[in-house]
Write a protein that holds these residues in place. Sequence first.
Motif, PDB file in Angstrom:
ATOM      1  N   THR A 222       0.808  -1.226   0.000  1.00  0.00           N
ATOM      2  CA  THR A 222       0.000   0.000   0.000  1.00  0.00           C
ATOM      3  C   THR A 222       0.842   1.277   0.000  1.00  0.00           C
ATOM      4  OG1 THR A 222      -0.189   0.114   2.407  1.00  0.00           O
ATOM      5  CG2 THR A 222      -1.856  -1.180   1.225  1.00  0.00           C
ATOM      6  N   GLY A 223       2.162   1.129  -0.183  1.00  0.00           N
ATOM      7  CA  GLY A 223       3.029   2.304  -0.263  1.00  0.00           C
ATOM      8  C   GLY A 223       3.768   2.623   1.022  1.00  0.00           C
ATOM      9  N   GLU A 299       4.178   4.458  -4.179  1.00  0.00           N
ATOM     10  CA  GLU A 299       3.140   5.482  -4.040  1.00  0.00           C
ATOM     11  C   GLU A 299       2.993   6.289  -5.320  1.00  0.00           C
ATOM     12  OE1 GLU A 299       0.018   7.293  -2.278  1.00  0.00           O
ATOM     13  OE2 GLU A 299       1.141   5.558  -1.558  1.00  0.00           O
ATOM     14  N   LYS A 301       3.640   5.264  -8.378  1.00  0.00           N
ATOM     15  CA  LYS A 301       2.984   4.397  -9.365  1.00  0.00           C
ATOM     16  C   LYS A 301       1.493   4.272  -9.066  1.00  0.00           C
ATOM     17  CE  LYS A 301       7.172   1.680 -10.172  1.00  0.00           C
ATOM     18  NZ  LYS A 301       7.861   0.398  -9.875  1.00  0.00           N
ATOM     19  N   SER A 302       1.157   4.214  -7.793  1.00  0.00           N
ATOM     20  CA  SER A 302      -0.248   4.152  -7.406  1.00  0.00           C
ATOM     21  C   SER A 302      -0.997   5.386  -7.871  1.00  0.00           C
ATOM     22  CB  SER A 302      -0.361   4.014  -5.887  1.00  0.00           C
ATOM     23  OG  SER A 302      -1.711   4.108  -5.474  1.00  0.00           O
ATOM     24  N   ASN A 303      -0.433   6.549  -7.599  1.00  0.00           N
ATOM     25  CA  ASN A 303      -1.076   7.799  -8.018  1.00  0.00           C
ATOM     26  C   ASN A 303      -1.229   7.857  -9.532  1.00  0.00           C
ATOM     27  OD1 ASN A 303      -1.223   8.700  -5.359  1.00  0.00           O
ATOM     28  ND2 ASN A 303       0.759   9.734  -5.460  1.00  0.00           N
ATOM     29  N   GLY A 324      -2.007   2.300  -2.578  1.00  0.00           N
ATOM     30  CA  GLY A 324      -0.805   1.718  -3.152  1.00  0.00           C
ATOM     31  C   GLY A 324      -1.124   0.950  -4.414  1.00  0.00           C
ATOM     32  N   LEU A 325      -0.606  -0.256  -4.510  1.00  0.00           N
ATOM     33  CA  LEU A 325      -0.886  -1.109  -5.661  1.00  0.00           C
ATOM     34  C   LEU A 325      -1.816  -2.258  -5.279  1.00  0.00           C
ATOM     35  CD1 LEU A 325       2.605  -1.004  -7.399  1.00  0.00           C
ATOM     36  CD2 LEU A 325       0.505   0.195  -8.055  1.00  0.00           C
ATOM     37  N   LEU A 327      -5.642  -1.965  -5.614  1.00  0.00           N
ATOM     38  CA  LEU A 327      -6.744  -1.106  -6.044  1.00  0.00           C
ATOM     39  C   LEU A 327      -7.906  -1.935  -6.558  1.00  0.00           C
ATOM     40  CD1 LEU A 327      -4.717   1.622  -8.012  1.00  0.00           C
ATOM     41  CD2 LEU A 327      -5.511   1.729  -5.638  1.00  0.00           C
TER      42      LEU A 327
END
Length: 389
Positions: A222-223, A299, A301-303, A324-325, A327
């Motif tokens: 999740t970052g 984080e 990459k998640s955004n 994070g990743l 989703l």
Amino acid sequence: MRGGFHLSTLFQNYARRSIHLVKGSGTVVTDDKGQDYLDFTSGIAVVSLGHAHHALVKAVKQQSEKLWHVSNLFESPEQELVAEKLVRDTPFSHAFFCNSGAEANEAAIKLARKHTQKNVIITFEQSFHGRTFGAMSATGQAKVREGFGPLLETFRIIPYNDEEQLEAAIDGDVAAIMLEVIQGEGGVHQVDPGFAQKVTDICKSNGILLIVDEVQTGIGRTGTRYAYEQTALEPDIITLAKGLGGGFPIGAMLGSKELFHSFGPGSHGTTFGGNPLAVAVAQTVVDIVFKKKFLEEVEDKSNYLIEKIQTVLPQEQFAVRGAGLLLGIECDEDVLPFIQQAEKAGLLLVQAGVNVVRLLPPLTVTYEEIDQAVDILAAILLKEQIAHS
């Protein structure tokens, strides 16, 4: 062959897909026909560093030439080293290693009950904690629990993020509250900030232990190192697995120093847990993932992934949630047909409940791979939306 169907010698307890994957590198896996796929399942949040990561291959190879297994009756400096890295700068002081998330949760349940000498553990609807009897009893999904007769009766399963129901469930018999920061299997539902604070306050004021199941959310997914770090939750115990081994089976339970004497010799054990091969891999994973720059990239990459999805998909039809990743994209209908179409187009996905597409790429996924995956998924979802308009 009988009646045109192959009779497998395996129990059919998995709804297996028809493709046979034979190799992988990074985010890309290849089947026995030479077809490549972008793997946005990561073995369901397991291959955190992608397939066949060079550092993990090296760690396994080097350890395999030294020692594969030694009983937990003997000292393990290697386990000590990984444990120190996992508990550093956390409320925890000790670790127990096992083989899976379900085993880690079983250990947490046992420790909570033994330490408090109380029997009731509060868990939540749509949660998932595993398929062993204790973990299954804790799980708040009927489809997981049905058909096995009486389960453990000392779990109180209440609605997630419902403060009133939580308060009503508290009494002198409660040993612990057990929850996921993000319910991965249950639909990618996040804990509300206010609810997280309420859980912490109730645990503190009532002497109740807090167990956070980080099997899917932990180890950078999740970052942050652990997902609870982004909340007001103050756990006494967390459980880990999946990404900790980067594909090699290992689980762990981390606990606070107050719990140390409740897990003495003979209280719990495992034959294979924390074996030298698993620990060598886990040490390598933690050394890579826990670096500040690596977590910042997750984080970022998640955004990027969230923004990309929200740019190409109408937000009123497709809600994105998670962190994070990890989703989820919520749709208005059963997403299984979409996942099947994506597979044919070269993208592997997994559901979270009936109507949520879950995205779990390796933490090492590239921005180009994110673009490719979103383009495939958007083409499928938008085509379906037009067909129904």
